[in-house]
Design a protein around this motif. Structure first.
Motif, short mmCIF file in Angstrom:
data_model
loop_
_atom_site.label_atom_id
_atom_site.label_comp_id
_atom_site.label_asym_id
_atom_site.label_seq_id
_atom_site.Cartn_x
_atom_site.Cartn_y
_atom_site.Cartn_z
N PRO A 118 0.80 -1.23 0.00
CA PRO A 118 0.00 0.00 0.00
C PRO A 118 0.83 1.27 0.00
CG PRO A 118 -0.07 -1.07 2.15
CD PRO A 118 0.63 -2.01 1.23
N ASP A 119 2.08 1.21 0.48
CA ASP A 119 2.90 2.43 0.53
C ASP A 119 3.29 2.90 -0.88
OD1 ASP A 119 2.86 2.54 3.33
OD2 ASP A 119 4.54 1.14 3.47
N SER A 120 3.66 1.96 -1.74
CA SER A 120 4.03 2.33 -3.10
C SER A 120 2.84 2.23 -4.05
CB SER A 120 5.15 1.41 -3.61
OG SER A 120 4.71 0.07 -3.65
N ASN A 121 1.74 1.64 -3.58
CA ASN A 121 0.56 1.39 -4.41
C ASN A 121 0.92 0.54 -5.63
OD1 ASN A 121 -2.22 1.55 -4.55
ND2 ASN A 121 -2.25 3.43 -5.73
N GLN A 122 1.74 -0.48 -5.36
CA GLN A 122 2.15 -1.41 -6.41
C GLN A 122 1.89 -2.84 -5.96
OE1 GLN A 122 5.70 1.35 -8.39
NE2 GLN A 122 6.20 -0.67 -7.62
N LEU A 123 1.77 -3.73 -6.94
CA LEU A 123 1.61 -5.15 -6.71
C LEU A 123 2.83 -5.87 -7.23
CD1 LEU A 123 -2.01 -5.46 -8.17
CD2 LEU A 123 -1.42 -5.09 -5.78
N TYR A 124 3.30 -6.87 -6.46
CA TYR A 124 4.47 -7.62 -6.88
C TYR A 124 4.07 -9.08 -7.06
CZ TYR A 124 6.70 -3.36 -5.35
OH TYR A 124 7.03 -2.04 -5.20
N THR A 125 4.45 -9.66 -8.20
CA THR A 125 4.09 -11.03 -8.50
C THR A 125 5.27 -11.75 -9.12
OG1 THR A 125 2.54 -12.43 -9.76
CG2 THR A 125 3.15 -10.33 -10.76
N PRO A 126 5.50 -13.01 -8.76
CA PRO A 126 6.59 -13.75 -9.40
C PRO A 126 6.23 -14.14 -10.83
CG PRO A 126 5.40 -15.17 -7.89
CD PRO A 126 4.84 -13.80 -7.71
N ALA A 166 9.01 -4.53 0.72
CA ALA A 166 8.89 -3.31 -0.06
C ALA A 166 8.50 -2.15 0.83
CB ALA A 166 7.86 -3.48 -1.17
N THR A 167 8.92 -0.95 0.42
CA THR A 167 8.51 0.30 1.06
C THR A 167 7.95 1.20 -0.04
OG1 THR A 167 10.63 1.44 0.76
CG2 THR A 167 10.40 0.04 2.72
N ALA A 168 7.66 2.45 0.32
CA ALA A 168 7.15 3.38 -0.68
C ALA A 168 8.16 3.62 -1.79
CB ALA A 168 6.77 4.69 -0.02
N GLY A 169 9.46 3.54 -1.47
CA GLY A 169 10.47 3.88 -2.46
C GLY A 169 11.36 2.77 -2.93
N GLU A 170 11.45 1.65 -2.18
CA GLU A 170 12.39 0.59 -2.54
C GLU A 170 11.74 -0.79 -2.44
OE1 GLU A 170 14.54 4.02 -0.68
OE2 GLU A 170 13.45 2.45 0.38
N PRO A 210 11.71 -5.46 9.29
CA PRO A 210 10.63 -4.89 10.08
C PRO A 210 9.89 -3.80 9.33
CG PRO A 210 12.69 -3.88 10.72
CD PRO A 210 13.03 -4.92 9.68
N ASP A 211 8.72 -3.46 9.82
CA ASP A 211 7.93 -2.36 9.26
C ASP A 211 8.32 -1.08 9.99
OD1 ASP A 211 6.10 -0.85 7.93
OD2 ASP A 211 4.37 -1.56 9.05
N GLU A 212 9.45 -0.50 9.60
CA GLU A 212 9.99 0.68 10.26
C GLU A 212 10.41 1.70 9.21
OE1 GLU A 212 13.16 -0.33 12.87
OE2 GLU A 212 11.97 -1.71 14.09
N PRO A 213 10.61 2.97 9.63
CA PRO A 213 11.09 3.98 8.67
C PRO A 213 12.42 3.57 8.04
CG PRO A 213 10.32 5.03 10.67
CD PRO A 213 10.33 3.55 10.94
N ARG A 214 12.65 4.05 6.82
CA ARG A 214 13.82 3.67 6.05
C ARG A 214 15.12 3.92 6.82
NH1 ARG A 214 17.52 5.87 2.39
NH2 ARG A 214 17.88 4.63 0.50
N GLU A 215 15.19 5.04 7.53
CA GLU A 215 16.44 5.42 8.18
C GLU A 215 16.82 4.46 9.31
OE1 GLU A 215 13.89 7.41 7.58
OE2 GLU A 215 14.76 8.51 5.90
N LEU A 228 23.81 -15.30 12.40
CA LEU A 228 22.95 -14.13 12.32
C LEU A 228 23.75 -12.94 11.82
CD1 LEU A 228 21.07 -14.39 15.75
CD2 LEU A 228 20.23 -15.10 13.51
N THR A 229 23.14 -12.15 10.93
CA THR A 229 23.78 -10.94 10.41
C THR A 229 22.72 -9.84 10.30
OG1 THR A 229 25.34 -12.24 9.10
CG2 THR A 229 25.11 -9.91 8.52
N THR A 230 23.09 -8.64 10.74
CA THR A 230 22.22 -7.47 10.58
C THR A 230 22.81 -6.54 9.53
OG1 THR A 230 21.43 -7.53 12.86
CG2 THR A 230 21.23 -5.45 11.71
N LEU A 231 21.97 -6.13 8.56
CA LEU A 231 22.38 -5.21 7.51
C LEU A 231 21.54 -3.95 7.59
CD1 LEU A 231 22.31 -7.73 4.50
CD2 LEU A 231 24.28 -7.19 5.94
N GLY A 232 22.11 -2.82 7.20
CA GLY A 232 21.33 -1.61 7.06
C GLY A 232 20.45 -1.68 5.82
N TRP A 233 19.22 -1.22 5.94
CA TRP A 233 18.31 -1.26 4.79
C TRP A 233 18.77 -0.33 3.67
CZ3 TRP A 233 13.88 -3.66 2.97
CH2 TRP A 233 13.18 -2.99 1.95
N SER A 234 19.19 0.85 4.01
CA SER A 234 19.47 1.86 3.00
C SER A 234 20.73 1.58 2.19
CB SER A 234 19.60 3.24 3.64
OG SER A 234 20.63 3.24 4.60
#
Length: 438
Positions: A118-126, A166-170, A210-215, A228-234
């Motif tokens: 809903p953030d990007s108003n797009q649908l993703y399909t394989p 997915a987010t609104a921009g990525e 997670p469903d969190e802000p991009r930053e 276990l590995t943690t990566l930055g989203w941006s």
């Protein structure tokens, strides 16, 4: 409390008899009746009594959608993907408020596996769906991804990789090997799939976003060996890594990232546990012992850890159990409350409890299913017992026990869902949408 039966409310089919003409009232009688009516109206106005009944709600629109089809509501749209192996897959988008068809796509290469964002108003399909059998477990995953404009149904772009988040921009995509394990991550622009970054990772079954802000968003990867590995989203840069515990087998609920903590879930071993880690550092914070498969959910002031028979309210800071109650399902409500169901059946008895203490505020009325609207109201849905079968809609206040009938619509209560302030009910290949207003 007994449910009002709104089955067949039509008048019996008796032959009509001519009515005798009414006897005219004497003039004095008319005057007295008018005076009495005015007196009642004035008394109600002055005393404020006679609370009006809430307006009845009725179905706003309906559509034929086919059997065994489940609608998905997102934003201001309702998406229906239908089709079977003998027909061409078809996807239809309806306007949530009016039921007007916005678009319909009938494409033999379009799978019925659509993931709306809903953030990007797009649908993703394989582009293709693959199946892998491993140790008695079946894994389904997509290869290559197409993005559709949710407003028009038009394909915006296509590229290799399985859509993971997915987010609104990525959009985060993952390359998978022949066993379905993710081996490389790609972050691309949602608008045109332009590359932002790529990163190879150890073969992994689990990638949690997670469903969190991009930053502040983080990606937590758990490899098949337990690392276990943690990566930055941006930027995809690794922030922390540590040795974890390998998965002993398939689990009923995946690990979660909630409010800055990563919750790993280990089942199938004598020392099964929910393990909490600080997401940025992967420092272990606490362990909560479990004996079987569990679901982990954010329940406001507590973390709900639920198996098929019991829900525990766990302190997210310490891992201490604050309360436990018989339950097979939990859902967060507004006002620091939780809705618990005795089991995971849709018709199971339910209770509203205080999330902090576990105090039972109220049990739901008998023979109803309770759903929560986004404005905090609780709907009690029942079923009529005679034809034409309908779903009764009531507003329920758990503090007072008051239940107010506001309408009835076609369908069955166990097929209904809420989105925003709309009720969507299906049955016999039919979708009905009811605007519940304010």
């Amino acid at each position: 409390m007994a449910i009002i039966d709104l089955g067949d409310v039509s008048a019996p089919d008796f032959p009509e008899e001519p009515l005798a003409p009414p006897r005219p009232l004497p003039r004095l009688g008319v005057v007295r009746l008018l005076a009495a009516a005015l007196a009642v109206i004035c008394a109600l106005a002055l005393n404020g009594s006679g609370r009006p009944a809430p307006p009845a709600v009725t179905e706003a629109w309906s559509a034929e959608i086919g059997l065994d089809t489940w609608p998905y509501a997102f934003g201001d749209s309702v998406l229906v993907a239908h089709g079977d192996p003998e027909t061409v897959p078809e996807s239809t988008s309806f306007d949530l408020a009016t039921g007007q068809v916005r678009w319909a796509v009938k494409d033999p290469s379009l799978t019925s596996w659509l993931n709306p964002d809903p953030d990007s108003n797009q649908l993703y399909t394989p582009a293709k769906i693959r199946t892998v059998e491993d140790g008695g477990a079946t894994t389904y995953f997509g290869s290559d991804t197409r993005a559709l404009d949710a407003r028009t149904g038009e394909v915006l772009w296509a590229r290799p990789g399985d859509e993971l988040a997915a987010t609104a921009g990525e959009v985060l995509l993952g390359d998978r090997d022949d066993r379905g394990r993710i081996t490389t991550l790609h972050l691309v622009r949602a608008a045109d799939a332009g590359r932002l970054w790529d990163r190879p990772i150890p073969a992994s079954d689990i990638v949690v976003v997670p469903d969190e802000p991009r930053e502040t968003a983080r990606i937590v990867v758990k490899s098949t060996t337990g690392e276990l590995t943690t990566l930055g989203w941006s930027d995809g840069v690794p922030l922390a890594t540590r040795r974890g515990t390998p998965r002993p087998g398939a689990e009923g609920w995946g690990p979660q990232v909630l409010r800055g903590q990563f919750y790993d879930i280990l089942t199938g071993t004598p020392d099964g546990a929910v393990i909490a880690y600080a997401t940025d550092t992967l420092a272990e914070l606490w362990r909560f012992p479990i004996s079987g498969e569990v679901a982990v959910q954010d329940c406001g002031p507590v973390l709900c850890v639920t198996d098929t028979h019991l829900t525990s309210g766990v302190d997210p800071a310490t891992g201490a159990r604050r309360w436990k109650l018989p339950s097979g399902d939990a859902a967060e409500l507004s006002g620091g409350r939780v809705l618990l169901s005795r089991n995971r059946e849709l018709s199971a008895p339910q209770s509203v409890v205080d999330a902090t203490t576990g105090r039972v505020i109220s049990d739901t009325p008998r023979d109803v299913r309770v759903l929560s609207l986004d404005d905090g109201r609780l709907l009690a849905l029942g079923d009529t017992k005679t034809a034409p079968y309908r779903v009764t809609i009531s507003v329920w206040d758990p503090e007072t026990g008051r239940i107010t009938l506001i309408g009835a619509v076609p369908g069955r209560s166990d097929t209904c869902q809420v989105h925003r302030r709309h009720l969507l009910c299906t049955g016999a290949g039919r979708l009905g949408v009811t605007d519940l207003g304010r």
